[in-house]
Every structure is written in structure tokens, then in C-alpha cells.
Design a protein around this motif. Structure first.
Motif, PDB file in Angstrom:
ATOM      1  N   ILE A  76      44.302  66.866   8.875  1.00 56.38           N
ATOM      2  CA  ILE A  76      44.003  66.302   7.552  1.00 56.38           C
ATOM      3  C   ILE A  76      44.216  67.338   6.444  1.00 56.38           C
ATOM      4  O   ILE A  76      44.532  66.986   5.322  1.00 56.38           O
ATOM      5  CB  ILE A  76      42.587  65.686   7.456  1.00 56.38           C
ATOM      6  N   ALA A  77      44.070  68.626   6.787  1.00 60.55           N
ATOM      7  CA  ALA A  77      44.337  69.658   5.787  1.00 60.55           C
ATOM      8  C   ALA A  77      45.814  69.636   5.410  1.00 60.55           C
ATOM      9  O   ALA A  77      46.181  69.779   4.248  1.00 60.55           O
ATOM     10  CB  ALA A  77      43.946  71.028   6.324  1.00 60.55           C
ATOM     11  N   PHE A  78      46.658  69.436   6.414  1.00 60.86           N
ATOM     12  CA  PHE A  78      48.094  69.425   6.155  1.00 60.86           C
ATOM     13  C   PHE A  78      48.523  68.190   5.386  1.00 60.86           C
ATOM     14  O   PHE A  78      49.376  68.232   4.511  1.00 60.86           O
ATOM     15  CB  PHE A  78      48.852  69.509   7.490  1.00 60.86           C
ATOM     16  N   ILE A  79      47.897  67.063   5.701  1.00 63.51           N
ATOM     17  CA  ILE A  79      48.313  65.785   5.132  1.00 63.51           C
ATOM     18  C   ILE A  79      47.660  65.547   3.762  1.00 63.51           C
ATOM     19  O   ILE A  79      48.005  64.629   3.049  1.00 63.51           O
ATOM     20  CB  ILE A  79      47.941  64.648   6.139  1.00 63.51           C
ATOM     21  N   ARG A  80      46.723  66.421   3.361  1.00 64.54           N
ATOM     22  CA  ARG A  80      45.940  66.191   2.151  1.00 64.54           C
ATOM     23  C   ARG A  80      46.808  66.133   0.892  1.00 64.54           C
ATOM     24  O   ARG A  80      46.648  65.249   0.052  1.00 64.54           O
ATOM     25  CB  ARG A  80      44.912  67.322   2.007  1.00 64.54           C
ATOM     26  N   MET A  81      47.724  67.070   0.765  1.00 63.46           N
ATOM     27  CA  MET A  81      48.544  67.152  -0.444  1.00 63.46           C
ATOM     28  C   MET A  81      49.387  65.895  -0.659  1.00 63.46           C
ATOM     29  O   MET A  81      49.338  65.288  -1.730  1.00 63.46           O
ATOM     30  CB  MET A  81      49.414  68.402  -0.323  1.00 63.46           C
ATOM     31  N   PRO A  82      50.172  65.465   0.356  1.00 62.72           N
ATOM     32  CA  PRO A  82      50.944  64.233   0.185  1.00 62.72           C
ATOM     33  C   PRO A  82      50.072  63.031  -0.165  1.00 62.72           C
ATOM     34  O   PRO A  82      50.464  62.206  -0.999  1.00 62.72           O
ATOM     35  CB  PRO A  82      51.607  64.039   1.558  1.00 62.72           C
ATOM     36  N   ILE A  83      48.884  62.951   0.448  1.00 59.14           N
ATOM     37  CA  ILE A  83      47.982  61.829   0.176  1.00 59.14           C
ATOM     38  C   ILE A  83      47.555  61.845  -1.292  1.00 59.14           C
ATOM     39  O   ILE A  83      47.597  60.825  -1.983  1.00 59.14           O
ATOM     40  CB  ILE A  83      46.726  61.923   1.077  1.00 59.14           C
ATOM     41  N   LEU A  84      47.167  63.018  -1.756  1.00 60.64           N
ATOM     42  CA  LEU A  84      46.718  63.131  -3.148  1.00 60.64           C
ATOM     43  C   LEU A  84      47.831  62.748  -4.118  1.00 60.64           C
ATOM     44  O   LEU A  84      47.609  62.044  -5.090  1.00 60.64           O
ATOM     45  CB  LEU A  84      46.275  64.565  -3.433  1.00 60.64           C
ATOM     46  N   SER A 104      38.013  58.360   2.019  1.00 61.88           N
ATOM     47  CA  SER A 104      37.988  57.433   3.156  1.00 61.88           C
ATOM     48  C   SER A 104      39.200  57.626   4.055  1.00 61.88           C
ATOM     49  O   SER A 104      39.087  57.653   5.273  1.00 61.88           O
ATOM     50  CB  SER A 104      37.983  55.988   2.675  1.00 61.88           C
ATOM     51  N   PHE A 105      40.360  57.767   3.416  1.00 68.36           N
ATOM     52  CA  PHE A 105      41.576  57.877   4.207  1.00 68.36           C
ATOM     53  C   PHE A 105      41.539  59.119   5.100  1.00 68.36           C
ATOM     54  O   PHE A 105      41.804  59.039   6.306  1.00 68.36           O
ATOM     55  CB  PHE A 105      42.796  57.925   3.272  1.00 68.36           C
ATOM     56  N   THR A 164      38.930  60.745   6.072  1.00 66.72           N
ATOM     57  CA  THR A 164      37.870  60.617   7.075  1.00 66.72           C
ATOM     58  C   THR A 164      38.316  59.756   8.257  1.00 66.72           C
ATOM     59  O   THR A 164      38.143  60.142   9.414  1.00 66.72           O
ATOM     60  CB  THR A 164      36.613  60.004   6.438  1.00 66.72           C
ATOM     61  N   PHE A 165      38.900  58.591   7.945  1.00 64.15           N
ATOM     62  CA  PHE A 165      39.364  57.710   9.030  1.00 64.15           C
ATOM     63  C   PHE A 165      40.360  58.426   9.927  1.00 64.15           C
ATOM     64  O   PHE A 165      40.282  58.373  11.151  1.00 64.15           O
ATOM     65  CB  PHE A 165      40.031  56.458   8.449  1.00 64.15           C
ATOM     66  N   LEU A 166      41.300  59.090   9.274  1.00 66.96           N
ATOM     67  CA  LEU A 166      42.354  59.777  10.017  1.00 66.96           C
ATOM     68  C   LEU A 166      41.738  60.837  10.940  1.00 66.96           C
ATOM     69  O   LEU A 166      42.060  60.915  12.128  1.00 66.96           O
ATOM     70  CB  LEU A 166      43.288  60.440   9.006  1.00 66.96           C
ATOM     71  N   HIS A 167      40.854  61.630  10.369  1.00 64.39           N
ATOM     72  CA  HIS A 167      40.198  62.702  11.113  1.00 64.39           C
ATOM     73  C   HIS A 167      39.422  62.140  12.306  1.00 64.39           C
ATOM     74  O   HIS A 167      39.567  62.597  13.439  1.00 64.39           O
ATOM     75  CB  HIS A 167      39.265  63.458  10.166  1.00 64.39           C
ATOM     76  N   SER A 204      32.904  56.746  10.689  1.00 62.36           N
ATOM     77  CA  SER A 204      33.519  56.953   9.380  1.00 62.36           C
ATOM     78  C   SER A 204      32.634  56.422   8.263  1.00 62.36           C
ATOM     79  O   SER A 204      32.470  57.069   7.227  1.00 62.36           O
ATOM     80  CB  SER A 204      34.875  56.256   9.308  1.00 62.36           C
ATOM     81  N   ILE A 205      32.065  55.230   8.481  1.00 63.62           N
ATOM     82  CA  ILE A 205      31.221  54.633   7.433  1.00 63.62           C
ATOM     83  C   ILE A 205      30.117  55.603   7.034  1.00 63.62           C
ATOM     84  O   ILE A 205      29.894  55.856   5.850  1.00 63.62           O
ATOM     85  CB  ILE A 205      30.630  53.297   7.935  1.00 63.62           C
ATOM     86  N   PHE A 206      29.462  56.191   8.036  1.00 64.66           N
ATOM     87  CA  PHE A 206      28.351  57.081   7.720  1.00 64.66           C
ATOM     88  C   PHE A 206      28.840  58.408   7.135  1.00 64.66           C
ATOM     89  O   PHE A 206      28.208  58.969   6.242  1.00 64.66           O
ATOM     90  CB  PHE A 206      27.490  57.315   8.967  1.00 64.66           C
ATOM     91  N   THR A 207      29.971  58.893   7.644  1.00 61.07           N
ATOM     92  CA  THR A 207      30.516  60.138   7.086  1.00 61.07           C
ATOM     93  C   THR A 207      30.849  59.959   5.606  1.00 61.07           C
ATOM     94  O   THR A 207      30.499  60.788   4.766  1.00 61.07           O
ATOM     95  CB  THR A 207      31.785  60.554   7.850  1.00 61.07           C
ATOM     96  N   ILE A 208      31.534  58.836   5.296  1.00 63.79           N
ATOM     97  CA  ILE A 208      31.947  58.594   3.909  1.00 63.79           C
ATOM     98  C   ILE A 208      30.722  58.460   3.017  1.00 63.79           C
ATOM     99  O   ILE A 208      30.648  59.045   1.925  1.00 63.79           O
ATOM    100  CB  ILE A 208      32.828  57.321   3.838  1.00 63.79           C
ATOM    101  N   LEU A 209      29.741  57.714   3.499  1.00 66.67           N
ATOM    102  CA  LEU A 209      28.516  57.495   2.725  1.00 66.67           C
ATOM    103  C   LEU A 209      27.848  58.830   2.391  1.00 66.67           C
ATOM    104  O   LEU A 209      27.550  59.119   1.219  1.00 66.67           O
ATOM    105  CB  LEU A 209      27.567  56.624   3.554  1.00 66.67           C
ATOM    106  N   ILE A 210      27.647  59.654   3.422  1.00 68.13           N
ATOM    107  CA  ILE A 210      26.964  60.931   3.194  1.00 68.13           C
ATOM    108  C   ILE A 210      27.819  61.851   2.328  1.00 68.13           C
ATOM    109  O   ILE A 210      27.310  62.546   1.449  1.00 68.13           O
ATOM    110  CB  ILE A 210      26.623  61.602   4.548  1.00 68.13           C
ATOM    111  N   SER A 211      29.135  61.835   2.539  1.00 63.10           N
ATOM    112  CA  SER A 211      30.032  62.687   1.746  1.00 63.10           C
ATOM    113  C   SER A 211      29.907  62.355   0.269  1.00 63.10           C
ATOM    114  O   SER A 211      29.776  63.244  -0.579  1.00 63.10           O
ATOM    115  CB  SER A 211      31.487  62.471   2.176  1.00 63.10           C
ATOM    116  N   ILE A 212      29.955  61.043  -0.050  1.00 62.64           N
ATOM    117  CA  ILE A 212      29.937  60.644  -1.463  1.00 62.64           C
ATOM    118  C   ILE A 212      28.586  60.987  -2.093  1.00 62.64           C
ATOM    119  O   ILE A 212      28.526  61.528  -3.204  1.00 62.64           O
ATOM    120  CB  ILE A 212      30.268  59.147  -1.583  1.00 62.64           C
ATOM    121  N   ILE A 213      27.511  60.739  -1.359  1.00 58.60           N
ATOM    122  CA  ILE A 213      26.191  61.104  -1.884  1.00 58.60           C
ATOM    123  C   ILE A 213      26.137  62.608  -2.134  1.00 58.60           C
ATOM    124  O   ILE A 213      25.665  63.074  -3.170  1.00 58.60           O
ATOM    125  CB  ILE A 213      25.075  60.675  -0.900  1.00 58.60           C
TER     126      ILE A 213
END
Lengths: 276, 168
Positions: free
Chosen positions: B81-89, B118-119, B121-124, B150-159
Motif C-alpha cells: 500500500i505504501a507503493f500504491i499510495r501515490m498513484p491512488i492519491l 478505505s481503499f 485499508t481494504f487492499l492492505h 476493514s470497517i473497524f480499521t477505517i472507523l478508528i482511523s477516521i476518529i
């Protein structure tokens, strides 16, 4: 040549990424091989030390269950003493040892400082290591049942290959007769394990007790494991046998490590037979 | 700049400790352990030079792996996900070249930031559980575990981001 350098420079991050990803995958697949992984495990002094520190806090929350477990085990042992006719109330009682007596198993105690049961391949960490006489392939139990087998050992810590691991294979048998099978785990429920290759001739009922088989040199025979909860028959063979563990693998405190003094003798003998 | 590096350093070890001692002990429904440590990858400042970022992401994963006795699963997924982050952004923000230095997750629209987190997180999580089970016959387990975790990871990440970052 210059073009090659140009290409290398252009794709240097991609190359670095591929290189590191391959290393990560090598670590991953190496870990599936028992005892293969060299340093990616929590038995080293840094992670072991950190887990131990954290455990000194969290163990207070489980004192009640731990006490209850101890009391239960005491009752069990006292009943056993009674059956053998040993008067434990007399403190000066000396049990006369026979000359031929030769101890086969030695039990030692350790504390679980990191417990896992949610993934498919679970490992535990304990606070005893090579300095305390722990070595690889020793059996680990607690008062209610089997926990696993020692996997990696460092000076002060060791990891346990949990019975809740997709690679775990344990020789078990029925308590009421001598049919043997192999216990595995499907990775779903931490309280339920499965038995495979139990012969069709073995008569099973829901509620039958499963104990360790003693075919391996790791566990002595007759340690409680669990009771059969569900049996499925298909084409005249057992397609599914679910066992509910006596042991609550989600809450482990102190565990006992079993050392078999006759293990080498037995393995040497078995090896010489196989070589013939 | 120095402040930024220090922040990153603290976040790196803070997230590892949070992951190992709090989130790995959650075991919601028996198996859901949110993997919030990837927030470090999500929040890492964007630079042209990516070598250190990839290397540190790999190290982050390895540290988690050592604690969890999971071989190299976390390292593989985090590095990916570190590698794919730039293209995604770039894809999400729709700009080929945006302002690198002043990038701030709070500064972009919420739905875009949400999609970005989310993207990744799901990928990871998909890579993690895919490597853990490593069989097609268990595809349903992989997908259900990926989605739930993923649902819980995203929730906690955003909070976490809302609580701990300054709005610009």
C-alpha cells in the motif's frame, strides 16, 4: 550502458519495492515451515521483554480465573492422592521411592505473556527460555488441557506453536477405547477443533471424551483435550468430527511445560527401525 | 521540517505499541482486530523521494510481524500500500502534479479522504488475509474477514485523524 543506468534510475523505486516485497514473501513462506524462521518471532529479548512488562499489568485482571483454576486443580490432585491412599494431611509423611523408579516426565511452570487465537496460525509467547531448561518440541499444557508445543526458544523467552494453528497435528485417542486419530484446527472457532482420520470402526457418540494418544514423544498419554460435540457421517466414513476443548484458549495464564526424559531414547529406537 | 520528522518518528513507534498492546487484544466477535498501524502510511508526508518511505513501511510491517509471529505478512501488505499510495492519491485528487509540501488530509474534501483511507485499508487487509489463508477454497473467509476488519480499521482511523490532527 548509459541507457541501462537511465532505466535503473527511472525505475529505482519500483525495483526497491519488488526487492523488499520478495524479502517479505520469503519471510512469509519460510514461517509456514516449522522451525525455519530465524529471527521473525517474538521470542527475542526486545519483544519478549516488552510483552512481559505489559503482562505484569494485565495479569491482575485475570487473578480471579487463575485462582479458580488453581483451586480446581488442587481438588483434582487431592482426590487422586486419596485414590492412591496417600495421607496428605500428615506433613511428615514420606513416600518411599522404589529403587527402580525412573522419572519419565518433568513438569515446569511458565507464564503466557502473549496470547493469540484470532488468526489462522497462532503463536503464544511465554516468559521462560533456554536458561530455564526449555528447548524446542516440548509439550505445553495447563490444568484443563493441551495448549501447544514449544516452537522457538531464546535465552529468556520462548514461543509456543498453539494447537490453534493450521499446521498443528496432534495424536489423540478416545478415552473409552483405543482408536487413534489426528487433531487439527480449521481456523474458525477457538473453542472447537477437528479430528481427522479416525477409522470408521471406532464407535463415536456426541459427548465422548478425547485425550492425548501418547504416540508422539511430546505428550504423555491421557491428558484431557475435549469432548466430541458434532459428528457427521458421509459414505460410511466420518467426514467431520468437532471437538469442544476443555481448555479456554482465549484466556491462558500459567502453563506447564512437559519434558520427556526418554524422548531421545525412543526417537533413536524408532529411527533405527525405520532405517532397516 | 525537523518537527515533521520527529512527528513521524513518534507516530511510527506510537502506532506499533497501540497496535500490539491495545488493538491486537480486542478480538471483537472472536477474530476482529483492527489494524490501525497502517495510518502511518496514510499520513506520511508526500515527497518526491520515495526510497526512505518504502523502506520504513517495510520496517513497520516487519516490527508488527515480529510481535505477531506472522512471518512477513504485514511487511508485504504494508509495503504494497505504501507503493500504491501515490498513484491512488493522484487518481482521487485528479491532478497530475499537486502541491507536495502542503498536502494535508484534513485539507481535502471528506469524501475524497474517506475513499483514500478505505481503499488503502481494504487492499492492505485483503493482502493480509489472502496470505494468511493462502487458498482459494477459503475465499469466503478471506473476504468476510477483510470486510469486517476493514470497517473497524477505517472507523478508528477516521476518529483518530479527527482527534489528533489540526485542521487547516
Amino acid at each position: 550502458m548509459q541507457q541501462l543506468f537511465y532505466l535503473l534510475k527511472k525505475f529505482k523505486y519500483l525495483l526497491l519495492f519488488i526487492f523488499l516485497e520478495i524479502i517479505a514473501l520469503i519471510f512469509t513462506f519460510q514461517y509456514h515451515n516449522y522451525h525455519q524462521s530465524k529471527f521473525i518471532n517474538s521470542a527475542n529479548f526486545i519483544t519478549g521483554g516488552i510483552y512481559k512488562k505489559a503482562n505484569t499489568v494485565s495479569e491482575y485482571f485475570f487473578l480471579k480465573t487463575e485462582n479458580h483454576r488453581l483451586a480446581e486443580e488442587n481438588i483434582k490432585l487431592k482426590n487422586l492422592l486419596n485414590i492412591k491412599g496417600i495421607d496428605y494431611s500428615n506433613p511428615t509423611y514420606i513416600y518411599k521411592d522404589s529403587v527402580e523408579y525412573f522419572q519419565q516426565y518433568e513438569y515446569s511452570i511458565a507464564k503466557v505473556i502473549n496470547n493469540n487465537y484470532s488468526s489462522k496460525n497462532n503463536y503464544l509467547t511465554i516468559d521462560k527460555g533456554a536458561l530455564h531448561g526449555i528447548s524446542e518440541d516440548l509439550g505445553v499444557i495447563n490444568s484443563s488441557g493441551v495448549v501447544g508445543v514449544i516452537n522457538k526458544v531464546s535465552k529468556n523467552y520462548a514461543t509456543i506453536f498453539s494447537i490453534l494453528n493450521s499446521g498443528s497435528k496432534m495424536n489423540v485417542r478416545l478415552k473409552k477405547n483405543d482408536h487413534f486419530g489426528t487433531m487439527v484446527w480449521d481456523g474458525k472457532n477457538p473453542n472447537i477443533t477437528q479430528i481427522v482420520d479416525l477409522p470408521r470402526q471406532a464407535l463415536l457418540k456426541v459427548g465422548d471424551t478425547i485425550i492425548t494418544g501418547g504416540k508422539s514423544a511430546i505428550f504423555p498419554e491421557g491428558i484431557n483435550i475435549g469432548i466430541i460435540e458434532e459428528i457427521e457421517l458421509k459414505n460410511n466414513y466420518y467426514s467431520k468430527i468437532n471437538v469442544k476443548l476443555f481448555n479456554d484458549m482465549t484466556s491462558l495464564g500459567h502453563v506447564q511445560i512437559i519434558k520427556n526424559f526418554r524422548k531421545e531414547e525412543r526417537q533413536l529406537l524408532e529411527l533405527s527401525v525405520n532405517n532397516e | 521540517m525537523n518537527n515533521l520528522a520527529l512527528n513521524n518518528f513518534i507516530r511510527f513507534f506510537g502506532l506499533i505499541l497501540l497496535q500490539v498492546f491495545v488493538l491486537n487484544q480486542v478480538n471483537l466477535f472472536g477474530f476482529v482486530n483492527p489494524m490501525v498501524y497502517i495510518l502511518w502510511v496514510v499520513l506520511y508526508p508526500i515527497k518526491k523521494e520515495q526510497g526512505t518511505f518504502l523502506l520504513l513501511s517495510f520496517l513497520l510491517g516487519i516490527f508488527i510481524d515480529i510481535f505477531m509471529n506472522s512471518g512477513g505478512i504485514n511487511a508485504a501488505a504494508t509495503l504494497f500500500i505504501a507503493f500504491i499510495r501515490m498513484p491512488i492519491l493522484k487518481m482521487i485528487l485528479g491532478k497530475s502534479d499537486f502541491d507536495f509540501v502542503s498536502f494535508n488530509l484534513r485539507a481535502i474534501a471528506f469524501n475524497k479522504a474517506f475513499f483514500y483511507i478505505s481503499f488503502l485499508t481494504f487492499l492492505h487487509h485483503f493482502i493480509i488475509f489472502g496470505l494468511e489463508y493462502f487458498s482459494f477454497s477459503e475465499f469466503t473467509s478471506i473476504i468476510s474477514k477483510t470486510l469486517l476488519t476493514s470497517i473497524f480499521t477505517i472507523l478508528i482511523s477516521i476518529i483518530g485523524i479527527l482527534l489528533f490532527s489540526k485542521k487547516k
